[in-house]
Structures are given as C-alpha cells and as structure tokens.
Write a protein that holds these residues in place. Structure first.
Motif, PDB file in Angstrom:
ATOM      1  N   UNK A 132       1.102  -1.780   0.155  1.00 34.91           N
ATOM      2  CA  UNK A 132       0.242   0.689   0.330  1.00 34.91           C
ATOM      3  C   UNK A 132       0.710   1.340  -0.149  1.00 34.91           C
ATOM      4  N   UNK A 133       0.544   2.193  -0.435  1.00 34.32           N
ATOM      5  CA  UNK A 133       1.510   3.331  -0.948  1.00 34.32           C
ATOM      6  C   UNK A 133       2.649   3.283  -1.491  1.00 34.32           C
ATOM      7  N   UNK A 134       2.810   2.508  -2.178  1.00 34.02           N
ATOM      8  CA  UNK A 134       3.766   2.259  -2.731  1.00 34.02           C
ATOM      9  C   UNK A 134       3.313   1.887  -4.345  1.00 34.02           C
ATOM     10  N   UNK A 135       4.593   1.975  -5.489  1.00 28.31           N
ATOM     11  CA  UNK A 135       4.525   2.334  -7.264  1.00 28.31           C
ATOM     12  C   UNK A 135       4.806   0.769  -7.437  1.00 28.31           C
ATOM     13  N   UNK A 136       4.119   0.287  -7.969  1.00 28.67           N
ATOM     14  CA  UNK A 136       3.998  -0.916  -9.076  1.00 28.67           C
ATOM     15  C   UNK A 136       4.735  -0.947 -10.665  1.00 28.67           C
ATOM     16  N   UNK A 137       5.618  -0.544 -11.283  1.00 26.28           N
ATOM     17  CA  UNK A 137       5.254  -0.398 -12.030  1.00 26.28           C
ATOM     18  C   UNK A 137       5.710  -2.133 -13.331  1.00 26.28           C
ATOM     19  N   UNK A 138       5.007  -1.792 -14.552  1.00 18.50           N
ATOM     20  CA  UNK A 138       4.622  -2.626 -15.844  1.00 18.50           C
ATOM     21  C   UNK A 138       5.547  -2.589 -16.856  1.00 18.50           C
ATOM     22  N   UNK A 139       6.303  -3.346 -16.691  1.00 22.79           N
ATOM     23  CA  UNK A 139       6.972  -2.546 -18.183  1.00 22.79           C
ATOM     24  C   UNK A 139       7.314  -3.893 -19.322  1.00 22.79           C
ATOM     25  N   UNK A 140       7.460  -3.580 -20.812  1.00 22.35           N
ATOM     26  CA  UNK A 140       8.203  -5.004 -21.250  1.00 22.35           C
ATOM     27  C   UNK A 140       7.025  -5.788 -21.870  1.00 22.35           C
ATOM     28  N   UNK A 141       7.109  -6.510 -22.947  1.00 20.06           N
ATOM     29  CA  UNK A 141       6.421  -7.176 -23.513  1.00 20.06           C
ATOM     30  C   UNK A 141       5.512  -8.135 -23.283  1.00 20.06           C
ATOM     31  N   UNK A 142       3.907  -8.688 -23.485  1.00 17.87           N
ATOM     32  CA  UNK A 142       3.337  -9.005 -22.986  1.00 17.87           C
ATOM     33  C   UNK A 142       3.516 -10.981 -23.429  1.00 17.87           C
ATOM     34  N   UNK A 143       3.642 -11.921 -22.839  1.00 13.78           N
ATOM     35  CA  UNK A 143       4.200 -13.209 -23.409  1.00 13.78           C
ATOM     36  C   UNK A 143       3.243 -14.084 -24.569  1.00 13.78           C
ATOM     37  N   UNK A 144       2.822 -14.477 -24.804  1.00 14.65           N
ATOM     38  CA  UNK A 144       1.912 -14.687 -25.739  1.00 14.65           C
ATOM     39  C   UNK A 144       0.676 -15.599 -24.882  1.00 14.65           C
ATOM     40  N   UNK A 145      -0.613 -15.125 -25.477  1.00 12.74           N
ATOM     41  CA  UNK A 145      -1.974 -15.855 -24.519  1.00 12.74           C
ATOM     42  C   UNK A 145      -1.971 -14.435 -23.200  1.00 12.74           C
ATOM     43  N   UNK A 146      -1.563 -13.855 -22.591  1.00 14.15           N
ATOM     44  CA  UNK A 146      -1.713 -12.856 -22.088  1.00 14.15           C
ATOM     45  C   UNK A 146      -3.522 -11.901 -23.010  1.00 14.15           C
ATOM     46  N   UNK A 147      -4.273 -11.131 -22.450  1.00 14.10           N
ATOM     47  CA  UNK A 147      -5.183 -10.548 -23.160  1.00 14.10           C
ATOM     48  C   UNK A 147      -4.880  -9.051 -23.563  1.00 14.10           C
ATOM     49  N   UNK A 148      -5.163  -8.204 -24.231  1.00 13.80           N
ATOM     50  CA  UNK A 148      -4.527  -6.818 -24.110  1.00 13.80           C
ATOM     51  C   UNK A 148      -4.819  -5.528 -23.250  1.00 13.80           C
ATOM     52  N   UNK A 149      -5.406  -6.572 -22.695  1.00 14.25           N
ATOM     53  CA  UNK A 149      -6.294  -5.443 -21.420  1.00 14.25           C
ATOM     54  C   UNK A 149      -6.209  -5.911 -19.828  1.00 14.25           C
ATOM     55  N   UNK A 150      -5.047  -6.946 -20.266  1.00 11.50           N
ATOM     56  CA  UNK A 150      -4.313  -7.023 -19.312  1.00 11.50           C
ATOM     57  C   UNK A 150      -3.737  -5.591 -18.310  1.00 11.50           C
ATOM     58  N   UNK A 151      -3.468  -4.870 -18.835  1.00 12.71           N
ATOM     59  CA  UNK A 151      -2.464  -3.448 -17.741  1.00 12.71           C
ATOM     60  C   UNK A 151      -4.127  -2.843 -16.963  1.00 12.71           C
ATOM     61  N   UNK A 152      -5.402  -2.634 -18.573  1.00 11.69           N
ATOM     62  CA  UNK A 152      -6.175  -2.028 -17.792  1.00 11.69           C
ATOM     63  C   UNK A 152      -6.633  -3.267 -16.412  1.00 11.69           C
ATOM     64  N   UNK A 153      -7.052  -4.640 -16.334  1.00  8.07           N
ATOM     65  CA  UNK A 153      -7.300  -4.865 -15.046  1.00  8.07           C
ATOM     66  C   UNK A 153      -6.355  -4.777 -13.841  1.00  8.07           C
ATOM     67  N   UNK A 154      -5.240  -4.944 -14.311  1.00  9.00           N
ATOM     68  CA  UNK A 154      -4.019  -4.604 -13.270  1.00  9.00           C
ATOM     69  C   UNK A 154      -4.140  -3.266 -12.387  1.00  9.00           C
ATOM     70  N   UNK A 155      -4.302  -2.719 -13.462  1.00  7.79           N
ATOM     71  CA  UNK A 155      -4.212  -0.532 -13.084  1.00  7.79           C
ATOM     72  C   UNK A 155      -5.770  -0.491 -11.643  1.00  7.79           C
ATOM     73  N   UNK A 156      -6.927  -1.579 -12.250  1.00  3.97           N
ATOM     74  CA  UNK A 156      -7.938  -1.494 -11.133  1.00  3.97           C
ATOM     75  C   UNK A 156      -8.050  -1.729 -10.438  1.00  3.97           C
ATOM     76  N   UNK A 157      -7.618  -3.053 -10.305  1.00  3.62           N
ATOM     77  CA  UNK A 157      -6.849  -3.944  -8.848  1.00  3.62           C
ATOM     78  C   UNK A 157      -6.218  -3.220  -7.823  1.00  3.62           C
ATOM     79  N   UNK A 158      -5.090  -2.784  -8.353  1.00  3.36           N
ATOM     80  CA  UNK A 158      -4.672  -1.514  -7.821  1.00  3.36           C
ATOM     81  C   UNK A 158      -4.784  -0.268  -7.257  1.00  3.36           C
ATOM     82  N   UNK A 159      -5.648  -0.107  -7.571  1.00  2.17           N
ATOM     83  CA  UNK A 159      -5.479   1.248  -7.607  1.00  2.17           C
ATOM     84  C   UNK A 159      -7.048   1.038  -6.759  1.00  2.17           C
ATOM     85  N   UNK A 160      -7.248   0.083  -6.322  1.00  6.54           N
ATOM     86  CA  UNK A 160      -8.460  -0.471  -4.991  1.00  6.54           C
ATOM     87  C   UNK A 160      -7.841   0.051  -3.537  1.00  6.54           C
ATOM     88  N   UNK A 161      -6.551  -0.563  -3.842  1.00  2.40           N
ATOM     89  CA  UNK A 161      -5.782  -1.086  -2.431  1.00  2.40           C
ATOM     90  C   UNK A 161      -4.970   0.720  -2.219  1.00  2.40           C
TER      91      UNK A 161
END
Length: 317
Positions: A132-161
């Motif tokens: 909590x109150x930290x920074x998460x850095x998502x950087x780099x390419x996505x592996x095959x099979x990871x949906x293109x909305x992964x970043x949005x899912x992660x953003x919503x999950x983290x912002x809630x905390x």
C-alpha cells in the motif's frame, strides 16, 4: 520511502556479442557472449540497483532458462519474487554488434504461452506482493496468451488498494489502454509509439506536449511521458507540461539498449524518495543519457548519471 515492485511478464536472458561483420551465408565467429537478466521490469529493477536504490522484481519464469535468469538476478543482488509459468521456458534474446560498422542487430524471441488461469493467478500474485502506498512498474512486452486489456485489469486491481501503477508498454496493449482508459498513475511511451497513436507526426516538443496533455484530459493516465529520443523526454499532467533534455554527442553513443528502462528506474526511484515530478524527469533523463554510453545490454551507471544530471535542461512547454 515508498517501495517499488517491478513486473516482468515476459523476461529474457539477454545475450550480447559481436562479430567482425554481420553478413548472410558464412558462419559468423563471435566474441565471448555476455549474459544478463533482461525484460522491461527486470531492467528497471537493475537500473534502480545500479543507482543505489532498492526494489523487488516480480518476474515470471519457466524451465532451465528461467532458473538461469534467477541466478543472474541473484548475482546482481536484485531482490526478486518468482512467478512460475508452465507454458514453456523463459525466452532468450540476442544483440549482435557488427564491428565493421558499429551497427547492432537485436533478435527477440516470443516467450512461453500463458493460459487463462495463469493470467488470473498473476494478477492475484502481483496484488499480494505490492505494498500500500507503493509504486508498481509494469514494463516490457506481454507473453503470448496474455489479453491486451491486462494492464487495465491490473490498474483497477491496484488502484482499489491505493497502489500507484507506472506503465511502460507498446503495441496492442498500449492501443487498448488508450482506447479504454484505466487511468494508471504514469504512462510512458516513445516518440514512435506516440506518433502511431496520434496518427500524425509530432516534430516539436509542443506537438508532443499537446498530445500527452490530451491523453491526460481523456483519463488515459494521470501523468503521461513521451520520450523524444536524443531530444529528451516530455511530461504532461493536470498541472503543467515540461521537457527535460541533455545533449549527448552522437559520437559517444555506444548502444541505445536500456535507455528507456534506465529512465523508468530513475524516475520511479526519484518519486519514492520525495522528488518533484520535474526533478524526477531530469533524473530519469540523465539515466537514459547515461545508458546510451554503455555497451551491449548494460544500463546506466551511478557515476555517469551524477556527471550528466547537472547538465539536464528543464523547460516548460
């Protein structure tokens, strides 16, 4: 000081070598290769380590190459959390320099395939590892099979905390994030990606700042950074627009590999120690400039950053 967690979904063992010349046909006799742990988030954590900071690298790993990756991270004393994947071995990438021209050829493999369960498990694991109150850095390419909305899912999950997300992505995931905004704390891209999104050239700093500011106003991200290559980086948010630059003699440029990751590492590190956005922009720009002075897959050095930082020019755009 807030903690930094870097995320690398598609890491790599980076191999770098050189040959007298790179031509098709004959066997190319190369110099002894160097192996480094690689992938966007891992390189961000490595840059932070080189600059005297601390972070934790959350990285997906698989097979023998994944085990080698973790050994390389341990050798560099980069703290990590491993997330096991079953879709194949961690990938390898290769950078080969043509000694006769100085040109560098980079070969990048796709990485193991992720299934639906792995995607969900990774989101849960990242949320558990972040502070909590930290920074998460998502950087780099996505592996095959990871949906293109992964970043949005992660953003919503983290912002809630109450956790801030710094995104440095490209291609389809970047387009998806702009098309369906999730408002991460920071979004970074390079000038080629920005022009692709804008559908037009962005020749001046003002053009870049206008584009970045438009993304902020649309709720794409709270802060948008666009790297303009050798010209430096432009940042826009709700309170202003700035550009940081540092002149580097083109003759001194050894390799462009790692400049972006060095920027992200330094910028994130500066924010966690209480620097202003303007100060963080200059620190990141100095780190990116320092990275191009190093060979192969090396990143910035603290000594070069300290030397270049006083020459960073910050202007309002």
């Amino acid at each position: 000081m807030a903690q930094i967690l870097t995320i690398t979904l598609n890491p790599t063992v980076d191999l770098s070598t050189s040959a007298a010349s790179v031509t098709p046909g004959p066997k190319l006799r190369c110099t002894t290769p160097e192996a480094d742990p690689g992938g966007g988030g891992i390189n961000v954590s490595r840059a932070i380590r080189f600059l005297g900071g601390e972070s934790t690298a959350f990285t997906a790993v698989g097979g023998e190459t994944g085990a080698l990756l973790l050994r390389l991270l341990a050798e560099e004393r980069v703290r990590f959390t491993a997330f096991s994947v079953s879709g194949g071995d961690t990938r390898q990438s290769m950078a080969i320099t043509d000694q006769s021209t100085g040109e560098q050829y980079r070969f990048v493999m796709p990485g193991p395939y992720w299934n639906h369960d792995m995607v969900d498990e990774s989101l849960n694991a990242i949320a558990a590892a972040a502070t909590v109150d930290g920074i998460v850095v998502l950087s780099g390419s996505q592996p095959p099979g990871v949906p293109i909305d992964y970043t949005a899912r992660l953003s919503r999950r983290l912002s809630a905390h109450g956790i801030q997300l710094f995104v440095d992505t490209s291609g389809a995931p970047l387009h998806e994030l702009v098309k369906h905004p999730a408002n991460p704390y920071v979004l970074r891209m390079d000038d080629v990606e920005a022009e692709d999104l804008a559908g037009r050239a962005l020749p001046t700093r003002t053009d870049t700042a206008d584009f970045a500011q438009a993304l902020v106003e649309r709720g794409v991200a709270e802060n948008v950074i666009v790297a303009r290559g050798s010209d430096g980086s432009t940042l826009a948010n709700a309170t202003g627009r700035w550009h940081a630059s540092r002149a580097i003699d083109p003759a001194d440029v050894v390799s462009a590999v790692g400049a972006g990751d060095s920027f992200v590492g330094a910028f994130s590190m500066a924010l966690t120690r209480g620097d202003t956005f303007q100060q963080a922009l200059c620190f990141g720009t100095a780190a990116a400039s320092a990275a191009v002075l190093t060979a192969g897959t090396q990143l910035c050095s603290a000594q070069d950053v300290a030397r270049l930082l006083p020459g960073c020019v910050l202007v309002e755009v």
